[in-house]
Design a protein around this motif. Sequence first.
Motif, PDB file in Angstrom:
ATOM      1  N   ALA A   1       0.835  -1.196   0.000  1.00  0.00           N
ATOM      2  CA  ALA A   1       0.000   0.000   0.000  1.00  0.00           C
ATOM      3  C   ALA A   1       0.869   1.244   0.000  1.00  0.00           C
ATOM      4  CB  ALA A   1      -0.914   0.011   1.229  1.00  0.00           C
ATOM      5  N   GLY A   2       0.310   2.328  -0.545  1.00  0.00           N
ATOM      6  CA  GLY A   2       1.043   3.588  -0.531  1.00  0.00           C
ATOM      7  C   GLY A   2       0.263   4.674  -1.231  1.00  0.00           C
ATOM      8  N   TRP A   3       0.882   5.850  -1.301  1.00  0.00           N
ATOM      9  CA  TRP A   3       0.224   7.010  -1.883  1.00  0.00           C
ATOM     10  C   TRP A   3       1.211   7.808  -2.713  1.00  0.00           C
ATOM     11  CZ3 TRP A   3       0.775   6.320   3.455  1.00  0.00           C
ATOM     12  CH2 TRP A   3       1.847   7.017   4.033  1.00  0.00           C
ATOM     13  N   HIS A   4       0.667   8.548  -3.650  1.00  0.00           N
ATOM     14  CA  HIS A   4       1.398   9.551  -4.427  1.00  0.00           C
ATOM     15  C   HIS A   4       2.700   8.962  -4.991  1.00  0.00           C
ATOM     16  CE1 HIS A   4       1.382  13.757  -5.603  1.00  0.00           C
ATOM     17  NE2 HIS A   4       2.610  13.956  -5.117  1.00  0.00           N
ATOM     18  N   GLY A   5       3.770   9.766  -4.993  1.00  0.00           N
ATOM     19  CA  GLY A   5       5.028   9.307  -5.572  1.00  0.00           C
ATOM     20  C   GLY A   5       5.679   8.189  -4.805  1.00  0.00           C
ATOM     21  N   GLY A   6       5.248   7.968  -3.550  1.00  0.00           N
ATOM     22  CA  GLY A   6       5.852   6.925  -2.742  1.00  0.00           C
ATOM     23  C   GLY A   6       5.566   5.522  -3.218  1.00  0.00           C
ATOM     24  N   ILE A   7       4.562   5.372  -4.089  1.00  0.00           N
ATOM     25  CA  ILE A   7       4.271   4.066  -4.683  1.00  0.00           C
ATOM     26  C   ILE A   7       4.076   4.176  -6.196  1.00  0.00           C
ATOM     27  CG2 ILE A   7       1.753   4.192  -4.299  1.00  0.00           C
ATOM     28  CD1 ILE A   7       1.897   1.160  -3.612  1.00  0.00           C
ATOM     29  N   ALA A   8       3.542   5.312  -6.662  1.00  0.00           N
ATOM     30  CA  ALA A   8       3.231   5.472  -8.086  1.00  0.00           C
ATOM     31  C   ALA A   8       4.342   6.164  -8.865  1.00  0.00           C
ATOM     32  CB  ALA A   8       1.927   6.251  -8.262  1.00  0.00           C
ATOM     33  N   ASP A   9       5.406   6.574  -8.184  1.00  0.00           N
ATOM     34  CA  ASP A   9       6.580   7.121  -8.881  1.00  0.00           C
ATOM     35  C   ASP A   9       7.860   6.579  -8.260  1.00  0.00           C
ATOM     36  OD1 ASP A   9       8.051   8.551 -10.725  1.00  0.00           O
ATOM     37  OD2 ASP A   9       8.015  10.415  -9.587  1.00  0.00           O
ATOM     38  N   SER A  10       7.840   5.304  -7.937  1.00  0.00           N
ATOM     39  CA  SER A  10       9.011   4.635  -7.382  1.00  0.00           C
ATOM     40  C   SER A  10       9.734   3.868  -8.483  1.00  0.00           C
ATOM     41  CB  SER A  10       8.586   3.626  -6.305  1.00  0.00           C
ATOM     42  OG  SER A  10       7.675   4.196  -5.390  1.00  0.00           O
ATOM     43  N   PHE A  11      11.066   3.914  -8.455  1.00  0.00           N
ATOM     44  CA  PHE A  11      11.874   2.989  -9.266  1.00  0.00           C
ATOM     45  C   PHE A  11      11.503   3.024 -10.750  1.00  0.00           C
ATOM     46  CE2 PHE A  11      10.553   0.768  -5.187  1.00  0.00           C
ATOM     47  CZ  PHE A  11      11.504   1.408  -4.420  1.00  0.00           C
ATOM     48  N   ARG A  12      11.607   4.195 -11.339  1.00  0.00           N
ATOM     49  CA  ARG A  12      11.170   4.392 -12.723  1.00  0.00           C
ATOM     50  C   ARG A  12      11.848   3.451 -13.714  1.00  0.00           C
ATOM     51  NH1 ARG A  12      11.344  11.038 -13.126  1.00  0.00           N
ATOM     52  NH2 ARG A  12       9.732  11.462 -11.553  1.00  0.00           N
ATOM     53  N   LYS A  13      13.056   3.000 -13.385  1.00  0.00           N
ATOM     54  CA  LYS A  13      13.792   2.149 -14.328  1.00  0.00           C
ATOM     55  C   LYS A  13      13.400   0.682 -14.245  1.00  0.00           C
ATOM     56  CE  LYS A  13      17.956   5.046 -14.456  1.00  0.00           C
ATOM     57  NZ  LYS A  13      19.430   5.062 -14.222  1.00  0.00           N
ATOM     58  N   SER A  14      12.582   0.322 -13.281  1.00  0.00           N
ATOM     59  CA  SER A  14      12.246  -1.088 -13.086  1.00  0.00           C
ATOM     60  C   SER A  14      10.893  -1.404 -13.708  1.00  0.00           C
ATOM     61  CB  SER A  14      12.215  -1.434 -11.594  1.00  0.00           C
ATOM     62  OG  SER A  14      11.776  -2.767 -11.412  1.00  0.00           O
ATOM     63  N   SER A  15      10.908  -2.020 -14.860  1.00  0.00           N
ATOM     64  CA  SER A  15       9.654  -2.405 -15.508  1.00  0.00           C
ATOM     65  C   SER A  15       8.928  -3.470 -14.688  1.00  0.00           C
ATOM     66  CB  SER A  15       9.916  -2.917 -16.927  1.00  0.00           C
ATOM     67  OG  SER A  15      10.796  -4.032 -16.917  1.00  0.00           O
ATOM     68  N   ASP A  16       9.673  -4.304 -13.962  1.00  0.00           N
ATOM     69  CA  ASP A  16       9.031  -5.323 -13.129  1.00  0.00           C
ATOM     70  C   ASP A  16       8.232  -4.675 -12.009  1.00  0.00           C
ATOM     71  OD1 ASP A  16      10.062  -7.421 -14.623  1.00  0.00           O
ATOM     72  OD2 ASP A  16      11.866  -7.578 -13.393  1.00  0.00           O
TER      73      ASP A  16
END
Length: 240
Positions: A92-107
Motif C-alpha cells: 500500500a502507498g500514496w502519491h510518488g511513494g508508490i506510483a513514482d518509485s523505481f522508474r527504471k524497473s519495468s518489473d
Amino acid sequence: MAVTTHNTPARRALVVRGGWEGHSPVEATDLFLPFLRESGFAVEVHDSLDVYADAEAMAATDLVLQCWTMGEIEKAQVDGLIAAVAAGTGLAGWHGGIADSFRKSSDYLHLVGGQFATHPSKPADQRSGDQSDNYLPHRVSITSEHEIVAGIEDFDLDTEQYWVLTDDLIDVHATTTHPARADQPWHREVSCPAVWTRDWGEGRIFVATPGHSVDVLADPHVRTIVERGILWAARTGQQR
C-alpha cells in the motif's frame, strides 16, 4: 534502521521509506504509525530496501506500507517484493511513494499497475517560481462502492494532480480529470485513476495518488481512504 513495537500482535507491517525527500517520507509515514499499531500490527520501519530481498522477513510480513519516491531498486529487492506480494503480502502507498518509485524497473511498474507521468502546472502567467506552481484545484470523483471509498462523497483538493499511466488490471475507485487548456498540448479532458486496487497472486495492492505533502494526507477524505486502503491490502488470517 528498524524500529519495532514491544508487543507481538497477530499481524506484521513493514514501513519502507526513503527516496526523494520532497515527499517528506519520514513525516508522511509517521502520520500512520499510530493507526497501524492501533489496528493490531507490529510495526518495523526501514530506511533501506534491503528488507525486500530477505525472503524470510517478507514471508512473515502481512503489509508493506511503502513511501519511496524515485530512486533505484536492485533486482534481488524487486524480485523479493514481487514474490512476497504474489504469496499474500499486501502493498500500500500514496502519491510518488508508490506510483513514482523505481522508474527504471519495468518489473516494479508491472506489479503496481500504474506510473506517474506528470502533474500539470499552473499557466505560466500564474507561476511564482516555488512548489505551489504545481498545485491545481481539482476534484477527486468517487466511482465505485468499494469498502475503501464507501460513504465518501466527491471532494476537492488544491495540490498536485497526478496524471498516471495505468493498465486494465487495476480496479478504479476514484478518478480525477485534467481539463483541456489552451496552454497545454492535449485537446480534450483526460481522466486518470486517483485511487485503485489490484489483486496480484494471493496479494493485494492499494494506491492513492493524492498525498504530495503531509497536509494533503491529513485531509479527512484522503486520510480515511489511505487508512481503509492499508487495512484492505493487508493479509488476513484467512490468507495464511
